[in-house]
Design a protein around this motif. Structure first.
Motif, PDB file in Angstrom:
ATOM      1  N   PHE A  92      10.022  -2.195  35.962  1.00 33.48           N
ATOM      2  CA  PHE A  92       8.756  -1.765  34.955  1.00 33.48           C
ATOM      3  C   PHE A  92       8.049  -3.133  34.886  1.00 33.48           C
ATOM      4  O   PHE A  92       7.068  -3.203  34.426  1.00 33.48           O
ATOM      5  CB  PHE A  92       9.185  -1.627  33.628  1.00 33.48           C
TER       6      PHE A  92
ATOM      7  N   TYR B  66      10.869  -5.078  30.618  1.00 31.05           N
ATOM      8  CA  TYR B  66      11.467  -5.066  32.251  1.00 31.05           C
ATOM      9  C   TYR B  66      12.582  -6.134  32.416  1.00 31.05           C
ATOM     10  O   TYR B  66      13.051  -6.045  33.521  1.00 31.05           O
ATOM     11  CB  TYR B  66      10.177  -5.507  33.170  1.00 31.05           C
TER      12      TYR B  66
ATOM     13  N   THR C 218       4.398  -2.770  35.314  1.00 33.91           N
ATOM     14  CA  THR C 218       3.679  -1.932  34.701  1.00 33.91           C
ATOM     15  C   THR C 218       3.062  -2.471  33.300  1.00 33.91           C
ATOM     16  O   THR C 218       3.885  -2.707  32.423  1.00 33.91           O
ATOM     17  CB  THR C 218       5.038  -0.675  34.421  1.00 33.91           C
TER      18      THR C 218
END
Length: 274
Positions: A22, A35, A25
């Motif tokens: 992540f 993350y 993201t």
């Protein structure tokens, strides 16, 4: 690194996904998805840092919040982190969606990996903890792509005729079951060591496979223990990490499990496979 897609499709190679996928993201509101351990703690605690002792690992911080605010708070807050935001599917999952691996392990608790298989029938196993009715620390579901829903099935019904998605730390759907706090991990790992964290079929099916670790941080004991229990009987595999140097404990884990270290960002590594 040859024939990775073919090996994922056949089940010979198993993707093992962690929170690090992540990192690149962002939600549509511009905020970052958790993350790593630190960013997960900030998300659980409304953006506020906690004491150094609690910042060591998110499970410890979650345990502190649970003790102060109750179990329901930590469950709802974990769900809120993902359910309250709209975000594109991280590249790792987009890559895997094109392949639909025969067997995938996803330690993230959102529903991104469910979207990998959203248009095909599949089995999903989610972890649960701290229950008294049974020793088993999992629930087995079967997904109907026409109805777009999961139904609980018996553990004896699990087989390899359909893809298998294993979410050992739980999932937002179809029920909010999360392995998030220290007490959750202690309970889950205790029963895992007793053989109750995986359905009987999966205990045999997982053996002699290779594993591709993406976005997994092995610097803390908890996830090394989780990975060890889930991959018992593995053949080999590789860890994709952007770290310049691994800790002594990480190197010991890598050597013990016959893993190769690939120094790269997970997204960049997978894009090189295209």
């Amino acid at each position: 690194m040859e024939n990775i897609k073919e090996k994922l499709l056949s089940g010979e190679l198993v993707p093992f996904i962690g929170m690090g996928v992540f990192e690149n993201t962002k939600a549509n509101d511009g905020s970052n998805l958790p993350y790593d351990s630190d960013s997960m703690i900030l998300a659980l605690n409304n953006g506020r840092a906690m004491s150094d002792r609690l910042m060591y690992e998110y499970s410890r911080a979650a345990m502190s919040l649970e003790q102060r605010k109750g179990r329901d708070f930590i469950v709802q807050m974990t769900n809120h982190i993902y359910a309250s935001k709209k975000y594109d599917l991280p590249f790792t999952y987009e890559f895997l969606k094109d392949i639909k691996p025969k067997y995938m392990i996803d330690t993230n608790v959102d529903d991104s990996s469910c979207k990998v298989y959203e248009d095909v029938e599949h089995f999903m196993i989610t972890g649960i903890s701290r229950i008294t009715a049974d020793y088993d620390r999992f629930v087995v579901y079967k997904y109907d792509p026409d109805a777009k829903e999961y139904s609980v099935i018996s553990k004896e019904e699990l087989n390899d005729t359909l893809p298998i998605l294993f979410k050992p730390m739980g999932c937002m759907q179809p029920d909010m079951n999360f392995i998030i706090s220290d007490a959750d991990f202690v309970d889950w790992l205790t029963e895992a060591m007793g053989g109750y964290a995986l359905p009987p079929f999966l205990k045999e099916y997982k053996k002699d496979k290779s594993y591709m670790f993406l976005g997994v941080d092995f610097s803390r004991d908890t996830f090394r223990m989780v990975a060890h229990e889930i991959t018992l009987g593995l053949k080999d595999g590789f860890v994709v990490t952007k770290k310049d140097e691994l800790t002594k404990k990480e190197n010991k884990f890598v050597d013990m499990h016959n893993l190769e270290v690939i120094k790269d960002n997970s997204d960049a590594f997978l894009k090189s496979m295209l």
